[in-house]
Design a protein around this motif. Structure first.
Motif: not given
Length: 154
Positions: A36-37, A44-49, A54-55, A122-123
């Motif tokens: 889902l995420y 944004f060319d990034i995966h949830a993990p 980043l967070v 998006a998140w």
């Protein structure tokens, strides 16, 4: 013990595990949530993990790899695998080594902060879908369980 009896016991055990295993169920939930995420973050060319890292780096950085791994319950190889693209994309940088030459703290770059800020809507959309899927009680239970986890398992 006869072969039939062993098969019956084995069949019963696997049936019990299939229907009651917390590991199996939490991994299923994890895969659904990750998908889902991932879908929301794909532009944004990034995966949830990776986004989660980043967070955490933004929240706790500069942070050592070891502390980041502990906070995210990741072993060294998984953490390294997820950090490599973040560093390669210029979203995360490793600071200068400490006096002992061992620690190279991780920080977000300006580009990483920009990505984090840009991907937040998006998140948020994914978060709304996840909350709807889990329901209020389920979402609250997940947050409560996560909050109660011991700080260090690995």
């Amino acid at each position: 013990m006869s072969a039939d009896r062993t098969y019956s016991t084995s069949d019963e055990a696997s049936r019990n595990i299939a229907h009651r295993c917390l590991l199996t169920r939490t991994r299923q939930i994890s895969r659904v949530m990750t998908t889902l995420y991932d879908q929301a973050l794909r532009p944004f060319d990034i995966h949830a993990p990776q986004f989660s890292l980043l967070v955490l780096i933004m929240e706790f950085g500069p942070i050592s790899r070891a502390d980041l791994g502990r906070r995210n319950y990741q072993d060294r190889s998984t953490l390294t695998r997820n950090l490599q693209p973040l560093i390669a994309q210029g979203w995360v940088c490793e600071g200068p080594t400490d006096e002992g030459g061992r620690l190279r703290p991780l920080s977000l770059t300006a580009k990483g902060k920009e990505l984090l800020h840009g991907a937040t809507p998006a998140w948020s959309a994914a978060q709304e879908k996840a909350n709807a899927l889990m329901g209020e009680a389920g979402a609250t239970a997940i947050m409560d369980i996560a909050s109660a986890l011991p700080r260090r398992l690995i």
